[in-house]
Design a protein around this motif. Structure first.
Motif, PDB file in Angstrom:
ATOM      1  N   TRP A 153     -26.959  76.556  73.034  1.00 50.12           N
ATOM      2  CA  TRP A 153     -27.568  75.715  72.006  1.00 50.12           C
ATOM      3  C   TRP A 153     -27.883  74.332  72.556  1.00 50.12           C
ATOM      4  O   TRP A 153     -27.115  73.740  73.294  1.00 50.12           O
ATOM      5  N   ASN A 154     -29.060  73.806  72.153  1.00 45.92           N
ATOM      6  CA  ASN A 154     -29.482  72.472  72.574  1.00 45.92           C
ATOM      7  C   ASN A 154     -30.256  71.845  71.427  1.00 45.92           C
ATOM      8  O   ASN A 154     -31.131  72.483  70.828  1.00 45.92           O
ATOM      9  N   PRO A 174     -35.733  70.006  70.255  1.00 44.36           N
ATOM     10  CA  PRO A 174     -36.554  70.904  69.420  1.00 44.36           C
ATOM     11  C   PRO A 174     -37.294  71.964  70.226  1.00 44.36           C
ATOM     12  O   PRO A 174     -37.687  72.993  69.674  1.00 44.36           O
ATOM     13  N   GLY A 175     -37.460  71.715  71.517  1.00 47.23           N
ATOM     14  CA  GLY A 175     -38.129  72.707  72.357  1.00 47.23           C
ATOM     15  C   GLY A 175     -37.199  73.774  72.898  1.00 47.23           C
ATOM     16  O   GLY A 175     -37.664  74.738  73.521  1.00 47.23           O
ATOM     17  N   GLN A 176     -35.888  73.592  72.666  1.00 45.97           N
ATOM     18  CA  GLN A 176     -34.926  74.561  73.190  1.00 45.97           C
ATOM     19  C   GLN A 176     -34.105  75.212  72.078  1.00 45.97           C
ATOM     20  O   GLN A 176     -34.089  76.431  71.970  1.00 45.97           O
ATOM     21  N   LEU A 177     -33.396  74.378  71.256  1.00 40.64           N
ATOM     22  CA  LEU A 177     -32.585  74.892  70.156  1.00 40.64           C
ATOM     23  C   LEU A 177     -31.813  76.123  70.622  1.00 40.64           C
ATOM     24  O   LEU A 177     -31.083  76.070  71.595  1.00 40.64           O
ATOM     25  N   CYS A 178     -32.014  77.273  69.921  1.00 42.22           N
ATOM     26  CA  CYS A 178     -31.323  78.489  70.353  1.00 42.22           C
ATOM     27  C   CYS A 178     -32.324  79.542  70.843  1.00 42.22           C
ATOM     28  O   CYS A 178     -32.051  80.743  70.788  1.00 42.22           O
ATOM     29  N   TYR A 179     -33.478  79.075  71.335  1.00 44.59           N
ATOM     30  CA  TYR A 179     -34.515  80.010  71.798  1.00 44.59           C
ATOM     31  C   TYR A 179     -34.068  80.797  73.026  1.00 44.59           C
ATOM     32  O   TYR A 179     -34.662  81.815  73.356  1.00 44.59           O
ATOM     33  N   PRO A 188     -30.874  70.654  59.734  1.00 45.41           N
ATOM     34  CA  PRO A 188     -31.041  72.070  60.103  1.00 45.41           C
ATOM     35  C   PRO A 188     -31.232  72.348  61.591  1.00 45.41           C
ATOM     36  O   PRO A 188     -30.905  73.447  62.048  1.00 45.41           O
ATOM     37  N   ILE A 189     -31.753  71.392  62.360  1.00 54.92           N
ATOM     38  CA  ILE A 189     -31.957  71.668  63.789  1.00 54.92           C
ATOM     39  C   ILE A 189     -31.201  70.676  64.683  1.00 54.92           C
ATOM     40  O   ILE A 189     -31.474  70.594  65.877  1.00 54.92           O
ATOM     41  N   CYS A 248     -33.016  78.755  65.039  1.00 55.54           N
ATOM     42  CA  CYS A 248     -33.093  77.343  64.659  1.00 55.54           C
ATOM     43  C   CYS A 248     -31.737  76.673  64.521  1.00 55.54           C
ATOM     44  O   CYS A 248     -31.664  75.456  64.305  1.00 55.54           O
ATOM     45  N   LYS A 249     -30.657  77.416  64.615  1.00 58.08           N
ATOM     46  CA  LYS A 249     -29.306  76.866  64.490  1.00 58.08           C
ATOM     47  C   LYS A 249     -28.373  77.624  65.418  1.00 58.08           C
ATOM     48  O   LYS A 249     -28.677  78.743  65.829  1.00 58.08           O
TER      49      LYS A 249
END
Length: 269
Positions: free
Chosen positions: A201-202, A205-210, A183-184, A170-171
Motif C-alpha cells: 500500500w502507498n 494516488p498513482g500507486q495506492l493498492c494497484y 478514502p485514499i 483504493c484502500k
C-alpha cells in the motif's frame, strides 16, 4: 406456407428488436473502467448483438418475401450463432462462478481474495505480463480519487457500498490495520500484519493498492458482477433465438415441400 412464413417474419422482427438492448448492454460493458482496461473483453457482446441483428434481418426478408435462398442462409448462420451463444454463456458462467468475496465485520462492503476466483481468470487477466498494462490503466481511470467526493468521514466510508475495484484497489485490506484519513489516504499501523498487500500500500494516488493482489481480486470481482448481468440478457436471447429457429425450420421445410409439389404438379399437367 404463407402462415408459417408470416409467423417467422414476425418472430425475426422481434429478434431484430432484441438485438438493440444486447448492443446497448455490450456498449455499457465496454464503457466500464475495468473492461476498458482489458481490450479483448470489451466488445464480444456488441459483436453478438450486431450478428443477431444482421441474421434476424436476413431471416425476416427471406420469410416475408419468400426468398428460399435467404432462408437457407439464415438457418445456417443462426445455427452457428446459437452454438456460439451457448458456448459463450457456458464459459461465462463457469469462469465467473466462484466470487472470491468475503464479508468484513463492521463494514458494508466486501473484500476479495485472488485465490477465490477461477484459475482461468487469474491466469489470463492478472498474469504479470497483463497486469502491468491493466494496473496503469486503472490508475489513469480516476476511480479511486472520486471516493473522496463521496465519503468524508470514516463512518460514511465503512457504511459505503464500494464496488469490488474500489474495495480492492483504493484502500489497504482491513486486516492490515491502517488508520483512515480519507478514502485514499491511510496511516501505517503501529504493528504491521505479515501480509504482502500490507507492505504494498502507498498513499501516492498513482500507486495506492494497484500492486496488491486485493486489487487484482477486485478487478475480477467487478468483471464477475458485470458479466453475470450480461449473461442474463444472453440467456433470454438464446431461448428466443432457438424458438425462432425452430419455427423458421418449419417454414423452410414447408416452402421446400410446396416447391417440390408444384414442380411435380406442373410435370403432370
Amino acid at each position: 406456407m404463407a402462415v408459417s412464413n408470416n409467423i417467422t417474419a414476425f418472430l425475426n422482427f422481434l429478434a431484430f428488436m432484441c438485438s438493440i438492448p444486447i448492443i446497448a448492454s455490450g456498449t455499457w460493458l465496454a464503457s466500464k473502467a475495468d473492461n476498458e482496461c482489458i481490450h479483448w473483453l470489451r466488445w464480444p457482446v456488441v459483436f453478438l448483438g450486431i450478428a443477431i441483428l444482421l441474421v434476424s434481418l436476413t431471416g425476416f426478408i427471406g420469410a416475408y418475401w419468400r426468398k428460399e435462398s435467404l432462408l437457407g442462409v439464415y438457418l445456417v448462420c443462426m445455427a452457428i450463432l446459437i452454438v456460439l451463444l451457448l458456448v459463450f454463456i457456458v464459459m461465462a458462467f463457469v469462469f465467473t462462478r466462484p466470487s472470491g468475496a468475503y464479508h468484513v465485520p463492521g463494514r458494508e462492503y466486501e473484500e476479495y481474495r485472488l485465490d477465490g476466483f477461477s484459475s482461468w481468470l487469474r491466469d489470463h487477466i492478472t498474469s504479470s505480463d497483463n497486469w502491468v498494462k491493466i494496473r496503469a490503466c486503472l490508475a489513469d481511470s480516476g476511480i479511486c480519487p472520486k471516493l473522496n467526493q463521496k465519503y468524508i468521514t470514516v463512518d460514511q466510508f465503512y457504511a459505503g457500498h464500494l464496488s469490488p475495484i474500489e474495495s480492492g484497489c483504493c484502500k489497504p485490506p482491513t486486516l492490515c490495520g491502517y488508520q483512515f484519513v480519507n478514502p485514499i489516504t491511510w496511516i501505517n499501523p503501529a504493528t504491521p500484519v505479515a501480509d504482502a498487500d500490507c507492505n504494498l500500500w502507498n498513499n501516492d494516488p498513482g500507486q495506492l493498492c494497484y500492486y496488491c493482489d486485493s486489487c487484482k481480486a477486485g478487478l475480477l470481482g467487478n468483471l464477475r458482477r458485470e458479466w453475470r448481468k450480461a449473461n442474463v440478457i444472453l440467456i433470454v436471447t438464446v431461448v428466443v433465438l432457438i424458438w425462432v429457429y425452430l419455427i423458421a425450420c418449419s417454414a423452410y421445410r414447408n416452402a421446400q415441400t410446396e416447391s417440390l409439389f408444384n414442380k411435380y404438379k406442373r410435370g403432370w399437367a
